[in-house]
Design a protein around this motif. Sequence first.
Motif: not given
Length: 300
Positions: A226-227, A245-248, A256-257, A281-282
Amino acid sequence: MSKVIEVQNLTKNFGKFTALDKVNLNVNKGEIHGFIGPNGAGKSTTIRVLLGMLKADSGQVKVFDQDAWKQSVDIHRRIAYVPGDANLWPNLTGGQTIDLLLKMHGSQVNQARLDDLIQRFELDPTKKSRTYSKGNRQKVVLIAAFAADVDLYILDEPTSGLDPLMERLFQELVCEAKENGKSVLLSSHILSEVERLCDSVSIIRNGQIIESDTLDELRHLTRSKLTIQTENPVTDLAQLEGVHDLVEMDGNQYQMQIESQKLNAIMQHLSDFNLVKLESQPPTLEDLFLHHYENPQGGQ
């Protein structure tokens, strides 16, 4: 739904090595079933037992409700098998090899169908088999398989050596077979091919089936990417259950996943911060495969 392949608790040992450990595998009539796993996982051994080339040490293996070992001759009249590395008679031409394979199978030859397949695969049937590349040798066995009048195709890495154009043709033929009510067991390392073709998938690891279900059901076991971008900074995102796996990034953007079953709760939380962009993205079959091989327990 009737089963064309029914394997229950199949065990096969080679000395002290257990190649297959209580394997369960079912393929329904009119279904394309993917069989995936790395080299040495047990795919080809399972297929050899199905073909009656190896005898199971224990368990039940049935094809068309017949014992795969005791009734293999009857079973072979209704199946076509394609290995991943075709060894042909070097002094026979491609055309002679195809004719011999069909004669050995006992199929009624549809010459128009056979000629059409040779043309579609762009094979020169007048050349000796010893002159063929690996891809052309593979074309020979694929043509013989799809020219035969069978109910079940057992395909073990069938597109090995084919170029992308021929891979696409192979996929078309598999779909045509399904439309005609045929069943397919497809063992392949090309995950995109399996995902495109198959109705259901079994994943084997170290001789054991670790997942087996429809693709839609199996995708629930993996995470989506998810973006997002929001007007206001999102708080407590890393603490939400199901976020990994969060990226800010700058400008209130986040990658994130997320676990599929937690999607609704996560979206409700994000809506409080005024979403302005959302990309999802699935999970793919590759995600699922890696999920199981990177985490032996299959957990999140």
